[in-house]
Scaffold this motif. Structure first.
Motif, PDB file in Angstrom:
ATOM      1  N   ARG A 111       0.846  -1.200   0.000  1.00  0.00           N
ATOM      2  CA  ARG A 111       0.000   0.000   0.000  1.00  0.00           C
ATOM      3  C   ARG A 111       0.879   1.246   0.000  1.00  0.00           C
ATOM      4  O   ARG A 111       1.920   1.291   0.654  1.00  0.00           O
ATOM      5  CB  ARG A 111      -0.892   0.001   1.240  1.00  0.00           C
ATOM      6  CG  ARG A 111      -1.777   1.231   1.332  1.00  0.00           C
ATOM      7  CD  ARG A 111      -2.611   1.246   2.601  1.00  0.00           C
ATOM      8  NE  ARG A 111      -3.670   0.250   2.540  1.00  0.00           N
ATOM      9  CZ  ARG A 111      -3.924  -0.654   3.481  1.00  0.00           C
ATOM     10  NH1 ARG A 111      -3.180  -0.710   4.572  1.00  0.00           N
ATOM     11  NH2 ARG A 111      -4.908  -1.507   3.344  1.00  0.00           N
ATOM     12  N   GLY A 146       5.097   3.098   9.474  1.00  0.00           N
ATOM     13  CA  GLY A 146       4.146   2.021   9.707  1.00  0.00           C
ATOM     14  C   GLY A 146       4.309   1.470  11.108  1.00  0.00           C
ATOM     15  O   GLY A 146       5.295   1.780  11.797  1.00  0.00           O
ATOM     16  N   GLY A 148       3.001  -2.022  11.846  1.00  0.00           N
ATOM     17  CA  GLY A 148       2.682  -3.454  11.841  1.00  0.00           C
ATOM     18  C   GLY A 148       3.939  -4.302  11.905  1.00  0.00           C
ATOM     19  O   GLY A 148       5.053  -3.798  12.093  1.00  0.00           O
ATOM     20  N   ASN A 149       3.765  -5.609  11.747  1.00  0.00           N
ATOM     21  CA  ASN A 149       4.912  -6.522  11.809  1.00  0.00           C
ATOM     22  C   ASN A 149       5.980  -6.170  10.780  1.00  0.00           C
ATOM     23  O   ASN A 149       7.173  -6.213  11.064  1.00  0.00           O
ATOM     24  CB  ASN A 149       4.449  -7.959  11.544  1.00  0.00           C
ATOM     25  CG  ASN A 149       3.903  -8.629  12.781  1.00  0.00           C
ATOM     26  OD1 ASN A 149       4.082  -8.133  13.887  1.00  0.00           O
ATOM     27  ND2 ASN A 149       3.240  -9.741  12.609  1.00  0.00           N
ATOM     28  N   GLN A 234      -0.875  -3.851   3.025  1.00  0.00           N
ATOM     29  CA  GLN A 234      -0.941  -4.392   1.669  1.00  0.00           C
ATOM     30  C   GLN A 234      -2.350  -4.326   1.107  1.00  0.00           C
ATOM     31  O   GLN A 234      -3.309  -4.248   1.872  1.00  0.00           O
ATOM     32  CB  GLN A 234      -0.466  -5.844   1.720  1.00  0.00           C
ATOM     33  CG  GLN A 234       1.000  -5.892   2.076  1.00  0.00           C
ATOM     34  CD  GLN A 234       1.416  -7.175   2.733  1.00  0.00           C
ATOM     35  OE1 GLN A 234       0.588  -7.916   3.252  1.00  0.00           O
ATOM     36  NE2 GLN A 234       2.695  -7.440   2.721  1.00  0.00           N
TER      37      GLN A 234
HETATM   38  P1  NAP Z   1      -0.492  -4.393   8.717  1.00  0.00           P
HETATM   39  O1  NAP Z   1      -0.403  -5.405   9.790  1.00  0.00           O
HETATM   40  O2  NAP Z   1      -1.792  -4.163   8.024  1.00  0.00           O
HETATM   41  O3  NAP Z   1       0.018  -3.017   9.338  1.00  0.00           O
HETATM   42  C1  NAP Z   1      -0.030  -1.839   8.601  1.00  0.00           C
HETATM   43  C2  NAP Z   1       0.481  -0.705   9.477  1.00  0.00           C
HETATM   44  O4  NAP Z   1       0.501   0.475   8.697  1.00  0.00           O
HETATM   45  C3  NAP Z   1      -0.407  -0.444  10.692  1.00  0.00           C
HETATM   46  O5  NAP Z   1       0.389  -0.129  11.799  1.00  0.00           O
HETATM   47  C4  NAP Z   1      -1.225   0.764  10.241  1.00  0.00           C
HETATM   48  O6  NAP Z   1      -1.540   1.632  11.293  1.00  0.00           O
HETATM   49  C5  NAP Z   1      -0.283   1.469   9.314  1.00  0.00           C
HETATM   50  N1  NAP Z   1      -0.995   2.224   8.284  1.00  0.00           N
HETATM   51  C6  NAP Z   1      -1.907   1.751   7.395  1.00  0.00           C
HETATM   52  N2  NAP Z   1      -2.325   2.733   6.574  1.00  0.00           N
HETATM   53  C7  NAP Z   1      -1.656   3.840   6.973  1.00  0.00           C
HETATM   54  C8  NAP Z   1      -1.664   5.166   6.518  1.00  0.00           C
HETATM   55  N3  NAP Z   1      -2.418   5.569   5.485  1.00  0.00           N
HETATM   56  N4  NAP Z   1      -0.870   6.053   7.141  1.00  0.00           N
HETATM   57  C9  NAP Z   1      -0.092   5.669   8.178  1.00  0.00           C
HETATM   58  N5  NAP Z   1      -0.031   4.417   8.653  1.00  0.00           N
HETATM   59  C10 NAP Z   1      -0.813   3.515   8.051  1.00  0.00           C
HETATM   60  O7  NAP Z   1       0.550  -4.695   7.515  1.00  0.00           O
HETATM   61  P2  NAP Z   1       1.953  -5.474   7.515  1.00  0.00           P
HETATM   62  O8  NAP Z   1       2.798  -5.046   8.646  1.00  0.00           O
HETATM   63  O9  NAP Z   1       2.484  -5.341   6.151  1.00  0.00           O
HETATM   64  O10 NAP Z   1       1.542  -6.981   7.743  1.00  0.00           O
HETATM   65  C11 NAP Z   1       0.633  -7.617   6.816  1.00  0.00           C
HETATM   66  C12 NAP Z   1       0.348  -9.034   7.287  1.00  0.00           C
HETATM   67  O11 NAP Z   1       1.526  -9.828   7.186  1.00  0.00           O
HETATM   68  C13 NAP Z   1      -0.076  -9.081   8.756  1.00  0.00           C
HETATM   69  O12 NAP Z   1      -1.021 -10.089   8.903  1.00  0.00           O
HETATM   70  C14 NAP Z   1       1.205  -9.442   9.465  1.00  0.00           C
HETATM   71  O13 NAP Z   1       1.005 -10.078  10.708  1.00  0.00           O
HETATM   72  C15 NAP Z   1       1.869 -10.365   8.454  1.00  0.00           C
HETATM   73  N6  NAP Z   1       3.325 -10.341   8.652  1.00  0.00           N
HETATM   74  C16 NAP Z   1       3.845 -11.283   9.486  1.00  0.00           C
HETATM   75  C17 NAP Z   1       5.206 -11.273   9.722  1.00  0.00           C
HETATM   76  C18 NAP Z   1       5.776 -12.302  10.658  1.00  0.00           C
HETATM   77  O14 NAP Z   1       5.015 -13.142  11.142  1.00  0.00           O
HETATM   78  N7  NAP Z   1       7.041 -12.275  10.952  1.00  0.00           N
HETATM   79  C19 NAP Z   1       6.043 -10.319   9.131  1.00  0.00           C
HETATM   80  C20 NAP Z   1       5.471  -9.361   8.294  1.00  0.00           C
HETATM   81  C21 NAP Z   1       4.091  -9.378   8.071  1.00  0.00           C
HETATM   82  P3  NAP Z   1      -2.618   1.235  12.426  1.00  0.00           P
HETATM   83  O15 NAP Z   1      -1.935   0.228  13.282  1.00  0.00           O
HETATM   84  O16 NAP Z   1      -2.880   2.537  13.080  1.00  0.00           O
HETATM   85  O17 NAP Z   1      -3.795   0.709  11.678  1.00  0.00           O
END
Ligand code: NAP
Length: 300
Positions: A111, A146, A148-149, A234
């Motif tokens: 994203r 960001g 998240g993870n 994403q």
């Molecule tokens: P995510 O969990 O959806 O986190 C996105 C982060 O970006 C959140 O903190 C969100 O803030 C922030 N955000 C979203 N839109 C925004 C905006 N317009 N402006 C500012 N901040 C914004 O995405 P991800 O970290 O890419 O993870 C995706 C999936 O993959 C998750 O299920 C994750 O658990 C998994 N993953 C797992 C691992 C692992 O197990 N090691 C590693 C990487 C990813 P808010 O918190 O305020 O909503």
């Protein structure tokens, strides 16, 4: 004419190909960019059962080799449309493919933040992949945006390379797992910039920094940077299917654990499916389920 056309060459699509080829079905995998999907960008995979540790790229290469060794055909083209019928048709930017069934495994893409300057600075200081581009910033200053993870993992990864890492998050608590947040807190060269949003990526012949607004205090701040890594989640790559496949409100393909879509003979696997857990293990699980469902459909 193929038995199964698989759209997407990530872990879900390649696993589906593996299962289909082992069942002696004719298969083509159509991939837009590079094999492996998001996992190919992961520095280390430590949570795949039976595998102590390997890079995401290595995992993807092994899986692709397994498919090719079984005679699987892989085409690098972009799918622009699918047409339901008998047979089903997959239209790409270069060709048309006919198949008796289709597995959608198109995954997700990064994203955008949508802030000023972001788009034109991609590749000139703004990146979506710490593992791919982190090495450019040895002893430099970078920010991860960001909470998240991915963002927290990226910040930890970059803290071993860069001199200084800022992590800019719009809230004061992280969405990332506690173990990652704890590991982040131990990094002395990481500064948290919380309750803050990036208003602008400053472009002076390349990224020079970010303008940040603290939503609570109203304070504005400029942070000088060499690089910025956007990790704000994403979005599913399913829009091209919307005409015939039911998508949920987030744009993911609506399908249960059986990976069957609303259209007979069209299946879905991996991160682009509506589900709660998006992991490598669940992607390959989906790949096998979708392939077996397609094989069952072909048998009938
Ligand atoms: P995510 O969990 O959806 O986190 C996105 C982060 O970006 C959140 O903190 C969100 O803030 C922030 N955000 C979203 N839109 C925004 C905006 N317009 N402006 C500012 N901040 C914004 O995405 P991800 O970290 O890419 O993870 C995706 C999936 O993959 C998750 O299920 C994750 O658990 C998994 N993953 C797992 C691992 C692992 O197990 N090691 C590693 C990487 C990813 P808010 O918190 O305020 O909503």
């Amino acid at each position: 004419m193929y038995d199964i056309i698989i759209i997407g060459g990530g872990p879900a699509g390649l696993t589906a190909a593996l299962y289909a080829l082992r069942a002696e079905k004719s298969v083509v995998v159509i991939e837009k960019l590079g094999l492996g999907g998001q996992i190919a960008l992961s520095s280390e995979v430590e949570n795949f059962p039976g595998t102590m540790k390997m890079s995401g790229a290595e995992f993807a290469a092994n899986l692709a080799a397994q498919v090719e060794n079984l005679g699987g055909r892989i085409e690098y083209e972009e799918v622009v449309e699918i047409i339901d019928g008998n047979p089903k048709t997959v239209v790409t930017d270069l060709d048309r493919y006919e198949g008796r069934s289709i597995i959608i495994a198109t995954g997700v893409k990064n994203r955008r933040l949508g802030a000023e300057g972001e788009e034109e600075l991609i590749g000139k200081g703004v990146s979506f992949c710490a593992v791919c581009d982190g090495s450019f910033y040895k002893n430099k200053t970078v920010a991860v945006i960001g909470g998240g993870n991915t963002a927290v993992e990226d910040a930890i990864y970059l803290s071993d390379i860069a001199e200084k890492v800022y992590i800019v998050h719009r809230r004061d608590t992280f969405r990332a797992e506690n173990r990652l947040v704890r590991a982040l807190a131990e990094r002395k060269n990481v500064e948290l910039v919380l309750d803050s949003t990036v208003e602008k990526f400053v472009n002076e012949g390349g990224l020079k920094g970010i303008d940040v607004l603290n939503a609570k205090s109203g304070e504005k701040r400029h942070i000088a940077l060499d690089g910025a890594f956007v990790a704000v989640g994403q979005i599913p790559q399913c829009e091209i299917f919307r005409d015939i496949i039911i998508l949920d409100e987030g744009g993911y393909v609506s399908a249960g654990e059986n990976c069957r879509t609303n259209v007979e003979g069209i299946f879905v696997a991996g991160d682009c499916r509506n589900k709660t857990v998006r992991q490598l293990t669940t992607a390959v699980g989906d790949g096998s389920v979708a392939a077996l469902a397609a094989i069952d459909y072909l048998g009938n």
